[in-house]
Scaffold this motif. Structure first.
Motif, PDB file in Angstrom:
ATOM      1  N   CYS A 149     -28.953 -11.159   2.635  1.00 31.66           N
ATOM      2  CA  CYS A 149     -28.634 -11.553   4.015  1.00 31.66           C
ATOM      3  C   CYS A 149     -28.577 -13.077   4.134  1.00 31.66           C
ATOM      4  O   CYS A 149     -27.666 -13.629   4.746  1.00 31.66           O
ATOM      5  CB  CYS A 149     -29.682 -11.012   4.976  1.00 31.66           C
ATOM      6  N   GLU A 180     -25.428 -14.461   2.553  1.00 30.25           N
ATOM      7  CA  GLU A 180     -24.224 -14.216   3.355  1.00 30.25           C
ATOM      8  C   GLU A 180     -24.183 -15.114   4.585  1.00 30.25           C
ATOM      9  O   GLU A 180     -23.129 -15.662   4.937  1.00 30.25           O
ATOM     10  CB  GLU A 180     -24.151 -12.749   3.759  1.00 30.25           C
ATOM     11  N   ARG A 206     -23.331 -18.588   3.543  1.00 26.18           N
ATOM     12  CA  ARG A 206     -21.903 -18.643   3.219  1.00 26.18           C
ATOM     13  C   ARG A 206     -21.064 -18.738   4.499  1.00 26.18           C
ATOM     14  O   ARG A 206     -20.130 -19.524   4.588  1.00 26.18           O
ATOM     15  CB  ARG A 206     -21.511 -17.405   2.411  1.00 26.18           C
ATOM     16  N   ILE A 208     -20.013  -8.349  11.971  1.00 25.39           N
ATOM     17  CA  ILE A 208     -19.314  -8.803  10.770  1.00 25.39           C
ATOM     18  C   ILE A 208     -17.857  -9.096  11.087  1.00 25.39           C
ATOM     19  O   ILE A 208     -17.320 -10.142  10.701  1.00 25.39           O
ATOM     20  CB  ILE A 208     -19.453  -7.760   9.648  1.00 25.39           C
ATOM     21  N   TYR A 213     -16.336 -12.984  10.840  1.00 27.15           N
ATOM     22  CA  TYR A 213     -15.292 -13.296   9.863  1.00 27.15           C
ATOM     23  C   TYR A 213     -13.960 -13.621  10.526  1.00 27.15           C
ATOM     24  O   TYR A 213     -13.219 -14.478  10.050  1.00 27.15           O
ATOM     25  CB  TYR A 213     -15.165 -12.185   8.817  1.00 27.15           C
TER      26      TYR A 213
END
Length: 131
Positions: free
Chosen positions: A15, A18, A21, A75, A79
């Motif tokens: 987690c 991510e 990132r 998500i 994104y």
């Protein structure tokens, strides 16, 4: 573009990886990451109705308009906001969303074990590491 508060589990190596990132790709600084595993974190300080046990089960994101997104919706939104729309379709399509949501819930439930299997490094402070 909305601002997002990402409520994530920093104690989960996968987690944390991510979210870091995502933060690196957030060139317009629309994300704020909030660690729900921090000892002083209290879900109630971030809004009525937020429950720690639910926040630990699935990723939660709050937009600046107050809308709370949970699970695969988070998500997809995150994104898309960094320009990675191309792969988020299956997260929201009517036919694939139920399967993807169940898969995501399974991954979230087993995130510590999956982190270890994938070789993500545990979080370490003062020489103590935990998964």
């Amino acid at each position: 573009m909305p601002h997002y508060e990402i409520f994530y589990d920093d104690a989960c190596p996968m987690c944390r990886f991510e979210v870091l990132r995502l933060l690196r790709k957030d060139v317009n600084r629309h994300f704020t990451a909030i660690d729900i595993s921090h000892p002083q974190f209290a879900a109630s300080q971030y809004g009525e109705g937020l429950e720690m046990n639910k926040m630990q089960q699935l990723l939660h994101v709050r937009r600046d308009d107050g809308v709370m997104l949970i699970g695969v919706d988070t998500i997809a939104a995150l994104y898309r906001s960094i320009g990675s729309r191309w792969w988020t379709g299956p997260l929201t399509w009517r036919l694939t969303r139920p399967t993807v949501a169940r898969l995501y819930a399974w991954v979230a439930r087993h995130r510590y074990r999956i982190s270890a299997l994938l070789g993500f490094a545990p979080r370490c402070h003062d020489g103590i590491c935990r998964l």
